[in-house]
Design a protein around this motif. Structure first.
Motif, PDB file in Angstrom:
ATOM      1  N   THR A   7       0.839  -1.191   0.000  1.00 26.16           N
ATOM      2  CA  THR A   7       0.000   0.000   0.000  1.00 26.16           C
ATOM      3  C   THR A   7       0.874   1.241   0.000  1.00 26.16           C
ATOM      4  OG1 THR A   7      -0.183  -0.160   2.399  1.00 26.16           O
ATOM      5  CG2 THR A   7      -1.970  -1.088   1.107  1.00 26.16           C
ATOM      6  N   ILE A   8       0.329   2.275  -0.621  1.00 26.01           N
ATOM      7  CA  ILE A   8       1.047   3.522  -0.782  1.00 26.01           C
ATOM      8  C   ILE A   8       0.236   4.631  -0.115  1.00 26.01           C
ATOM      9  CG2 ILE A   8       1.901   5.184  -2.485  1.00 26.01           C
ATOM     10  CD1 ILE A   8       2.171   2.762  -4.411  1.00 26.01           C
ATOM     11  N   GLY A   9       0.927   5.552   0.536  1.00 25.44           N
ATOM     12  CA  GLY A   9       0.260   6.693   1.152  1.00 25.44           C
ATOM     13  C   GLY A   9      -0.507   6.308   2.399  1.00 25.44           C
ATOM     14  N   ASP A  10      -1.613   7.013   2.633  1.00 23.11           N
ATOM     15  CA  ASP A  10      -2.334   6.792   3.889  1.00 23.11           C
ATOM     16  C   ASP A  10      -3.116   5.478   3.935  1.00 23.11           C
ATOM     17  OD1 ASP A  10      -4.323   7.590   2.163  1.00 23.11           O
ATOM     18  OD2 ASP A  10      -5.092   9.197   3.434  1.00 23.11           O
ATOM     19  N   LEU A  11      -3.147   4.713   2.852  1.00 26.94           N
ATOM     20  CA  LEU A  11      -3.738   3.366   2.918  1.00 26.94           C
ATOM     21  C   LEU A  11      -2.939   2.470   3.860  1.00 26.94           C
ATOM     22  CD1 LEU A  11      -4.749   2.661  -0.780  1.00 26.94           C
ATOM     23  CD2 LEU A  11      -6.255   3.158   1.149  1.00 26.94           C
ATOM     24  N   ARG A  12      -1.677   2.823   4.091  1.00 32.86           N
ATOM     25  CA  ARG A  12      -0.858   2.048   5.032  1.00 32.86           C
ATOM     26  C   ARG A  12      -1.433   2.095   6.444  1.00 32.86           C
ATOM     27  NH1 ARG A  12       4.901   4.466   3.565  1.00 32.86           N
ATOM     28  NH2 ARG A  12       3.599   6.294   3.814  1.00 32.86           N
ATOM     29  N   ASP A  13      -2.227   3.120   6.739  1.00 29.43           N
ATOM     30  CA  ASP A  13      -2.854   3.197   8.059  1.00 29.43           C
ATOM     31  C   ASP A  13      -3.794   2.022   8.299  1.00 29.43           C
ATOM     32  OD1 ASP A  13      -1.526   5.602   8.474  1.00 29.43           O
ATOM     33  OD2 ASP A  13      -3.271   6.835   7.966  1.00 29.43           O
ATOM     34  N   TYR A  14      -4.325   1.452   7.228  1.00 32.02           N
ATOM     35  CA  TYR A  14      -5.254   0.335   7.343  1.00 32.02           C
ATOM     36  C   TYR A  14      -4.572  -1.008   7.085  1.00 32.02           C
ATOM     37  CZ  TYR A  14      -8.332   4.303   6.788  1.00 32.02           C
ATOM     38  OH  TYR A  14      -8.931   5.525   6.935  1.00 32.02           O
ATOM     39  N   PHE A  15      -3.657  -1.048   6.129  1.00 31.39           N
ATOM     40  CA  PHE A  15      -3.035  -2.305   5.704  1.00 31.39           C
ATOM     41  C   PHE A  15      -1.680  -2.569   6.357  1.00 31.39           C
ATOM     42  CE2 PHE A  15      -6.071  -1.370   2.393  1.00 31.39           C
ATOM     43  CZ  PHE A  15      -6.575  -2.605   2.048  1.00 31.39           C
ATOM     44  N   GLY A  16      -1.116  -1.556   6.988  1.00 32.46           N
ATOM     45  CA  GLY A  16       0.200  -1.702   7.595  1.00 32.46           C
ATOM     46  C   GLY A  16       1.278  -1.092   6.722  1.00 32.46           C
ATOM     47  N   ARG A  17       2.385  -0.806   7.321  1.00 30.13           N
ATOM     48  CA  ARG A  17       3.492  -0.137   6.629  1.00 30.13           C
ATOM     49  C   ARG A  17       4.280  -1.085   5.732  1.00 30.13           C
ATOM     50  NH1 ARG A  17       2.289   4.878   7.062  1.00 30.13           N
ATOM     51  NH2 ARG A  17       1.804   5.611   9.129  1.00 30.13           N
ATOM     52  N   GLU A  18       4.321  -2.350   6.108  1.00 24.11           N
ATOM     53  CA  GLU A  18       5.089  -3.336   5.342  1.00 24.11           C
ATOM     54  C   GLU A  18       4.184  -4.053   4.343  1.00 24.11           C
ATOM     55  OE1 GLU A  18       8.404  -3.722   5.613  1.00 24.11           O
ATOM     56  OE2 GLU A  18       8.308  -2.046   7.026  1.00 24.11           O
ATOM     57  N   PRO A  19       4.738  -4.460   3.194  1.00 28.66           N
ATOM     58  CA  PRO A  19       3.932  -5.251   2.248  1.00 28.66           C
ATOM     59  C   PRO A  19       3.394  -6.518   2.921  1.00 28.66           C
ATOM     60  CG  PRO A  19       5.976  -4.538   1.221  1.00 28.66           C
ATOM     61  CD  PRO A  19       6.084  -4.203   2.697  1.00 28.66           C
ATOM     62  N   GLN A  20       2.193  -6.890   2.551  1.00 33.36           N
ATOM     63  CA  GLN A  20       1.533  -8.060   3.121  1.00 33.36           C
ATOM     64  C   GLN A  20       1.610  -9.219   2.140  1.00 33.36           C
ATOM     65  OE1 GLN A  20       0.055  -7.940   6.281  1.00 33.36           O
ATOM     66  NE2 GLN A  20       1.041  -5.932   6.339  1.00 33.36           N
ATOM     67  N   GLU A  21       2.018 -10.377   2.633  1.00 38.22           N
ATOM     68  CA  GLU A  21       2.050 -11.563   1.778  1.00 38.22           C
ATOM     69  C   GLU A  21       0.694 -12.250   1.878  1.00 38.22           C
ATOM     70  OE1 GLU A  21       5.667 -14.161   1.070  1.00 38.22           O
ATOM     71  OE2 GLU A  21       4.477 -15.350   2.485  1.00 38.22           O
TER      72      GLU A  21
END
Length: 92
Positions: A7-21
């Motif tokens: 996720t890029i930008g403020d979507l990381r607030d919901y999905f997390g800062r690190e990529p999800q496998e």
């Protein structure tokens, strides 16, 4: 097959800062990702971004593969592929 959801930008607030496998069945297509998103994050995603009934992002979110926006949710996924989620911006 395993894909990475970044996720890029403020979507990381919901999905997390690190990529999800995410593990999907072989021969998965883009729309196979949506039930996983609903299961993991649907309850915390705001209604203006995610339609819980249809299990789809609303127009405010773009899905990108190899820097291209994906409009066809029957697009095949490949093992190791990275899918980026980007909140659409308005400008003027």
């Amino acid at each position: 097959m395993k894909i990475r959801l970044k996720t890029i930008g403020d979507l990381r607030d919901y999905f997390g800062r690190e990529p999800q496998e995410i593990e999907l069945q072989e021969n998965a297509v883009m729309e196979d990702l949506f039930p996983v998103i609903e299961q993991r994050w649907g309850a915390i995603l705001p209604a203006y971004l995610w339609d819980r009934e249809k299990k789809r992002f609303k127009g405010a979110v773009a899905l990108l593969v190899e820097k291209r926006v994906i409009h066809d949710f029957k697009t095949p996924l490949k093992d190791g592929m990275e899918i980026q989620l980007l909140k659409a911006m308005a400008g003027g």
